[in-house]
Design a protein around this motif. Structure first.
Motif, PDB file in Angstrom:
ATOM      1  N   ALA A 405       7.109  11.164 -11.493  1.00 56.16           N
ATOM      2  CA  ALA A 405       6.974  12.617 -11.496  1.00 56.16           C
ATOM      3  C   ALA A 405       5.941  13.075 -12.521  1.00 56.16           C
ATOM      4  CB  ALA A 405       8.329  13.264 -11.778  1.00 56.16           C
ATOM      5  N   PHE A 406       5.875  12.385 -13.675  1.00 51.26           N
ATOM      6  CA  PHE A 406       4.895  12.724 -14.703  1.00 51.26           C
ATOM      7  C   PHE A 406       3.471  12.458 -14.212  1.00 51.26           C
ATOM      8  CE2 PHE A 406       2.274  11.082 -18.219  1.00 51.26           C
ATOM      9  CZ  PHE A 406       2.174  12.240 -18.981  1.00 51.26           C
ATOM     10  N   ILE A 407       3.258  11.330 -13.544  1.00 50.88           N
ATOM     11  CA  ILE A 407       1.922  11.011 -13.024  1.00 50.88           C
ATOM     12  C   ILE A 407       1.522  12.026 -11.951  1.00 50.88           C
ATOM     13  CG2 ILE A 407       0.557   9.285 -11.799  1.00 50.88           C
ATOM     14  CD1 ILE A 407       1.137   8.503 -14.638  1.00 50.88           C
ATOM     15  N   ARG A 408       2.474  12.403 -11.108  1.00 53.15           N
ATOM     16  CA  ARG A 408       2.157  13.383 -10.062  1.00 53.15           C
ATOM     17  C   ARG A 408       1.832  14.753 -10.666  1.00 53.15           C
ATOM     18  NH1 ARG A 408       4.621  17.109  -6.604  1.00 53.15           N
ATOM     19  NH2 ARG A 408       3.746  17.083  -4.481  1.00 53.15           N
ATOM     20  N   GLN A 409       2.593  15.138 -11.684  1.00 56.22           N
ATOM     21  CA  GLN A 409       2.315  16.409 -12.350  1.00 56.22           C
ATOM     22  C   GLN A 409       0.934  16.389 -13.002  1.00 56.22           C
ATOM     23  OE1 GLN A 409       4.798  17.284 -15.763  1.00 56.22           O
ATOM     24  NE2 GLN A 409       4.736  19.479 -15.358  1.00 56.22           N
ATOM     25  N   HIS A 410       0.598  15.274 -13.587  1.00 56.33           N
ATOM     26  CA  HIS A 410      -0.729  15.139 -14.196  1.00 56.33           C
ATOM     27  C   HIS A 410      -1.821  15.214 -13.127  1.00 56.33           C
ATOM     28  CE1 HIS A 410      -3.774  13.811 -17.053  1.00 56.33           C
ATOM     29  NE2 HIS A 410      -4.162  12.910 -16.166  1.00 56.33           N
ATOM     30  N   PRO A 514       5.111  10.616  -3.593  1.00 55.04           N
ATOM     31  CA  PRO A 514       6.443  10.925  -3.032  1.00 55.04           C
ATOM     32  C   PRO A 514       7.073   9.744  -2.305  1.00 55.04           C
ATOM     33  CG  PRO A 514       4.947  12.746  -2.636  1.00 55.04           C
ATOM     34  CD  PRO A 514       4.117  11.633  -3.176  1.00 55.04           C
ATOM     35  N   ALA A 515       6.259   8.946  -1.592  1.00 50.61           N
ATOM     36  CA  ALA A 515       6.807   7.773  -0.912  1.00 50.61           C
ATOM     37  C   ALA A 515       7.297   6.734  -1.915  1.00 50.61           C
ATOM     38  CB  ALA A 515       5.748   7.163   0.003  1.00 50.61           C
ATOM     39  N   LEU A 516       6.554   6.546  -2.988  1.00 48.13           N
ATOM     40  CA  LEU A 516       6.985   5.614  -4.028  1.00 48.13           C
ATOM     41  C   LEU A 516       8.261   6.093  -4.701  1.00 48.13           C
ATOM     42  CD1 LEU A 516       6.259   3.047  -5.601  1.00 48.13           C
ATOM     43  CD2 LEU A 516       4.920   4.478  -7.149  1.00 48.13           C
ATOM     44  N   LEU A 517       8.356   7.385  -4.939  1.00 52.54           N
ATOM     45  CA  LEU A 517       9.564   7.944  -5.546  1.00 52.54           C
ATOM     46  C   LEU A 517      10.765   7.787  -4.620  1.00 52.54           C
ATOM     47  CD1 LEU A 517      10.724   9.516  -7.949  1.00 52.54           C
ATOM     48  CD2 LEU A 517      10.101  11.628  -6.777  1.00 52.54           C
ATOM     49  N   GLY A 518      10.546   7.981  -3.314  1.00 51.96           N
ATOM     50  CA  GLY A 518      11.636   7.791  -2.363  1.00 51.96           C
ATOM     51  C   GLY A 518      12.107   6.356  -2.305  1.00 51.96           C
ATOM     52  N   ALA A 519      11.193   5.416  -2.402  1.00 54.77           N
ATOM     53  CA  ALA A 519      11.571   4.005  -2.380  1.00 54.77           C
ATOM     54  C   ALA A 519      12.394   3.641  -3.613  1.00 54.77           C
ATOM     55  CB  ALA A 519      10.325   3.132  -2.290  1.00 54.77           C
ATOM     56  N   ILE A 520      12.035   4.182  -4.776  1.00 55.89           N
ATOM     57  CA  ILE A 520      12.790   3.910  -6.001  1.00 55.89           C
ATOM     58  C   ILE A 520      14.179   4.520  -5.902  1.00 55.89           C
ATOM     59  CG2 ILE A 520      12.882   4.327  -8.482  1.00 55.89           C
ATOM     60  CD1 ILE A 520      10.803   2.307  -7.739  1.00 55.89           C
ATOM     61  N   SER A 521      14.265   5.750  -5.396  1.00 57.85           N
ATOM     62  CA  SER A 521      15.558   6.412  -5.267  1.00 57.85           C
ATOM     63  C   SER A 521      16.466   5.693  -4.285  1.00 57.85           C
ATOM     64  CB  SER A 521      15.360   7.871  -4.830  1.00 57.85           C
ATOM     65  OG  SER A 521      14.547   8.572  -5.753  1.00 57.85           O
ATOM     66  N   ALA A 522      15.886   5.031  -3.298  1.00 58.89           N
ATOM     67  CA  ALA A 522      16.681   4.301  -2.314  1.00 58.89           C
ATOM     68  C   ALA A 522      17.126   2.934  -2.819  1.00 58.89           C
ATOM     69  CB  ALA A 522      15.885   4.144  -1.021  1.00 58.89           C
ATOM     70  N   GLY A 523      16.774   2.588  -4.039  1.00 59.20           N
ATOM     71  CA  GLY A 523      17.202   1.317  -4.610  1.00 59.20           C
ATOM     72  C   GLY A 523      16.238   0.184  -4.390  1.00 59.20           C
ATOM     73  N   ASN A 525      12.517  -1.821  -4.918  1.00 58.20           N
ATOM     74  CA  ASN A 525      11.565  -2.073  -5.990  1.00 58.20           C
ATOM     75  C   ASN A 525      10.225  -2.419  -5.370  1.00 58.20           C
ATOM     76  OD1 ASN A 525      10.223  -2.625  -8.328  1.00 58.20           O
ATOM     77  ND2 ASN A 525      11.599  -4.258  -9.008  1.00 58.20           N
ATOM     78  N   PRO A 526       9.454  -1.385  -5.009  1.00 63.23           N
ATOM     79  CA  PRO A 526       8.194  -1.660  -4.307  1.00 63.23           C
ATOM     80  C   PRO A 526       7.265  -2.499  -5.159  1.00 63.23           C
ATOM     81  CG  PRO A 526       8.750   0.676  -4.262  1.00 63.23           C
ATOM     82  CD  PRO A 526       9.657   0.030  -5.248  1.00 63.23           C
ATOM     83  N   SER A 527       6.640  -3.444  -4.542  1.00 62.03           N
ATOM     84  CA  SER A 527       5.680  -4.297  -5.248  1.00 62.03           C
ATOM     85  C   SER A 527       4.274  -3.788  -4.996  1.00 62.03           C
ATOM     86  CB  SER A 527       5.809  -5.746  -4.787  1.00 62.03           C
ATOM     87  OG  SER A 527       5.546  -5.832  -3.392  1.00 62.03           O
ATOM     88  N   LEU A 528       3.347  -4.426  -5.645  1.00 61.77           N
ATOM     89  CA  LEU A 528       1.959  -4.008  -5.519  1.00 61.77           C
ATOM     90  C   LEU A 528       1.420  -4.244  -4.115  1.00 61.77           C
ATOM     91  CD1 LEU A 528      -0.311  -2.879  -7.333  1.00 61.77           C
ATOM     92  CD2 LEU A 528      -1.059  -5.234  -7.690  1.00 61.77           C
ATOM     93  N   SER A 529       1.964  -5.234  -3.424  1.00 59.27           N
ATOM     94  CA  SER A 529       1.452  -5.561  -2.100  1.00 59.27           C
ATOM     95  C   SER A 529       1.825  -4.536  -1.051  1.00 59.27           C
ATOM     96  CB  SER A 529       1.991  -6.928  -1.664  1.00 59.27           C
ATOM     97  OG  SER A 529       3.414  -6.910  -1.644  1.00 59.27           O
ATOM     98  N   SER A 530       2.786  -3.649  -1.333  1.00 58.55           N
ATOM     99  CA  SER A 530       3.195  -2.650  -0.352  1.00 58.55           C
ATOM    100  C   SER A 530       2.243  -1.470  -0.300  1.00 58.55           C
ATOM    101  CB  SER A 530       4.601  -2.142  -0.680  1.00 58.55           C
ATOM    102  OG  SER A 530       4.602  -1.504  -1.945  1.00 58.55           O
ATOM    103  N   CYS A 531       1.207  -1.488  -1.131  1.00 62.09           N
ATOM    104  CA  CYS A 531       0.249  -0.386  -1.153  1.00 62.09           C
ATOM    105  C   CYS A 531      -0.785  -0.631  -0.062  1.00 62.09           C
ATOM    106  CB  CYS A 531      -0.412  -0.292  -2.522  1.00 62.09           C
ATOM    107  SG  CYS A 531      -1.490   1.120  -2.710  1.00 62.09           S
ATOM    108  N   ASP A 532      -0.617   0.045   1.056  1.00 60.86           N
ATOM    109  CA  ASP A 532      -1.483  -0.227   2.195  1.00 60.86           C
ATOM    110  C   ASP A 532      -2.463   0.903   2.464  1.00 60.86           C
ATOM    111  OD1 ASP A 532       0.376   1.598   2.871  1.00 60.86           O
ATOM    112  OD2 ASP A 532       1.034   0.624   4.727  1.00 60.86           O
ATOM    113  N   ILE A 533      -2.578   1.838   1.516  1.00 58.63           N
ATOM    114  CA  ILE A 533      -3.506   2.945   1.698  1.00 58.63           C
ATOM    115  C   ILE A 533      -4.668   2.746   0.740  1.00 58.63           C
ATOM    116  CG2 ILE A 533      -3.763   5.462   1.650  1.00 58.63           C
ATOM    117  CD1 ILE A 533      -0.793   5.688   2.102  1.00 58.63           C
ATOM    118  N   THR A 534      -5.862   2.992   1.185  1.00 58.13           N
ATOM    119  CA  THR A 534      -7.026   2.731   0.347  1.00 58.13           C
ATOM    120  C   THR A 534      -7.015   3.559  -0.918  1.00 58.13           C
ATOM    121  OG1 THR A 534      -8.270   4.389   1.575  1.00 58.13           O
ATOM    122  CG2 THR A 534      -8.443   2.097   2.308  1.00 58.13           C
TER     123      THR A 534
END
Length: 547
Positions: A405-410, A514-523, A525-534
């Protein structure tokens, strides 16, 4: 006649005493030098003289000797009593059980902390690839507020990125000698140890003390903390060397400090002018307030008055009401009825300073290692303390969500800043004529931004709120040191390989974070490889290059 009678009585007593001493000397079981024996013989002689109704004459030298002996005896007895009192330890209240602290904060658990390095690495890539380019293009850090610690030329292979991977920060604020340092000692179990923070009834804390985790106990000077790129305190260098001398870091191998950073601040003294501190105290407090995840404002029953410096501090806390917790410390020092009056007086003093519908949470207890005073609401104080610990643990548990949330606010602030600079530049180009004076034209735009719809045009954009817009006076200072001609329009900040800077930052604000925040809230632990957007930082492939 009377003199002869007295003289005869004296002779008889003298003969009796001499005979008695000879008998005692002849008895091997009795010590003639024993004080009890001497005192007994003298008392017997006095009693016989009293019974005879006469007076026994005693010389002046004997009187002086007896008085000195009696005085010496009393002095010796007094010295013995004083020595016994010094040897006897002073009575101390028993220590309170720390079980509820260890249980609530999970300090006794041997399980390792969750590894969120993959999420933090992904946040770093988002920042460096989507946010930082727009920061550099429009010199966002020149606003001198809310900047994220980063350095020109730093690559993704650098060790750390300051605030992005920093731990949650707990900040202690309040008047002097209300128990801030004592509370820190209590939470960390440092009482009666050589490492405890110094406390006292007088103003004792004159530095900003940052307690961090380390493999061993050591002190870090402020100039070292500001120069160390591995820490998040580098921006504090802008407050000057006088402040860095008042900044100190202490590292402890403590379980709680593995999950949180604690900052103890100097107490507010209303009769001291800010200039006497030698550094901008309110500006430094604002820097820590902007980065704190939890803010404890501590009072005690004897310090409820609100002066100019404390009023200024609460002005700086506006907009951070969700992070503020007010603590009424030393509550067991007053009776129940008086405590109710103190509680009401505290709200009466703070009501004009906190203009929100829902007031901050107030904890009433006594935060120190000793037992509560008898005949007080001990159960209430204990429940209040547990509630505060649960609140602290909740902040620790939600640290990843708060970080995202801090990074998004920034990112939203950087986007708004870029849009405003772009709007100023567009208006300047539209109003500038061939024969016009560039300085006069741009000064007119700066003085009357509403006339040229600078800020109103930004509100028409998506994801922009009027409450997020900065003060127009900020940009007078900004363009005072940065010429408008040094900037490019947002439409020109595009490249074929990298895309447009505005589109990338809008993508992470609306989709990725927001997608990363939703994944964390759902329990998860997204890894770096799940980043599929340029926009998340992966270099786009050249589709025209042959494989």
């Amino acid at each position: 006649m009377k003199g002869l009678v007295s003289f005869s009585i004296f002779l008889s007593l003298l003969v009796f005493v001499i005979a008695g001493n000879r008998a005692l000397a002849a008895d091997p079981g009795i010590d003639v030098n024993d004080e009890k024996v001497k005192n007994g013989s003298e008392n017997a002689g006095k009693e016989e003289a009293a019974d005879s109704g006469g007076s026994m004459p005693i010389s002046a030298s004997n009187n002086t000797r007896l008085s000195l002996e009696m005085t010496g005896q009393k002095r010796d007895e007094g010295d013995e009593v004083e020595a016994e009192m010094e040897e006897q330890p002073q009575l101390q209240l028993p220590y309170r059980n720390r079980y509820h602290i260890d249980k609530t904060l999970r300090l006794n658990e041997k399980t390792p902390s969750d590894d969120y390095s993959g999420v933090l690495q992904r946040l770093r890539k988002i920042y460096h690839n989507a946010i930082r380019p727009l920061e550099q293009a429009y010199k966002y850090n020149e606003l001198r507020q809310h900047e994220i610690t980063a350095y020109p030329g730093r690559s993704m292979n650098s060790f750390q990125d300051g605030e992005i991977i920093s731990k949650p920060m707990v900040l202690f604020l309040g008047p002097w000698s209300v128990g801030k340092s004592t509370m820190v000692n209590y939470l960390l179990g440092l009482d009666e140890t050589i490492h405890q923070l110094y406390t006292g009834a007088e103003p004792t804390t004159s530095e900003f003390t940052v307690l961090m985790h380390g493999s061993k106990v050591r002190t870090v000077e402020g100039i070292v903390m500001a120069a160390d790129s591995a820490r998040s305190f580098s921006p504090l260098e802008k407050f000057g060397q006088n402040f860095l001398e008042k900044l100190v870091g202490i590292e402890f191998p403590h379980k709680l400090l593995e999950r949180v950073t604690i900052v103890d601040t100097p107490g507010i003294i209303e009769n001291r002018k800010q200039q006497e501190r030698g550094y901008p105290f309110n500006d430094v407090c604002q820097w820590f307030i902007d980065r704190a995840d939890l803010i404890f404002v501590v009072f005690d029953p004897t310090k409820l008055d609100v002066g100019l410096e404390l009023e200024m501090l609460f002005r700086q806390l506006k907009g951070r009401e969700s992070q503020i917790r007010i603590i009424l410390n030393k509550a067991d020092n007053v009776a129940t009825q008086e405590l109710m009056r103190v509680y009401g007086a505290l709200f009466w003093s703070l009501a004009p300073l906190i203009n929100v519908t829902e007031p901050p949470r107030v904890y009433v207890s006594s935060f120190w290692p000793y037992e509560y005073q008898p005949d007080t609401n001990q159960n209430l104080f204990l429940k209040e303390e547990v509630s505060l610990l649960e609140d602290l643990n909740q902040v620790i548990e939600n640290r990843l969500e708060n970080k995202i949330a801090f990074i998004r606010q920034h990112a939203i602030r950087v986007r708004i800043h870029a849009l405003l600079v772009d709007r100023y530049l567009q208006t300047f180009k539209e109003k500038m004529t061939f024969f016009g004076d560039p300085e006069l034209v741009f000064n007119e735009i700066l003085d009357e931004p509403d006339k040229f719809y600078i800020f109103k045009s930004i509100l028409a954009k998506t994801n922009v709120s009027k409450f997020d817009l900065p003060n127009p006076s900020v940009y007078k200072d900004f363009f005072g040191i940065n010429s408008i001609n040094t900037f490019k329009l947002l439409s020109a900040q595009c490249s074929y390989m990298g895309g447009c800077l505005l589109e990338k930052i809008e993508r992470i604000i609306t989709n990725e974070l927001p997608a990363l925040l939703g994944a964390i809230s759902a329990g998860k632990n997204p890894s770096l490889s799940s980043c599929d957007i340029t926009g998340c930082g992966e270099t786009p492939k050249n589709r025209y290059r042959k494989p």
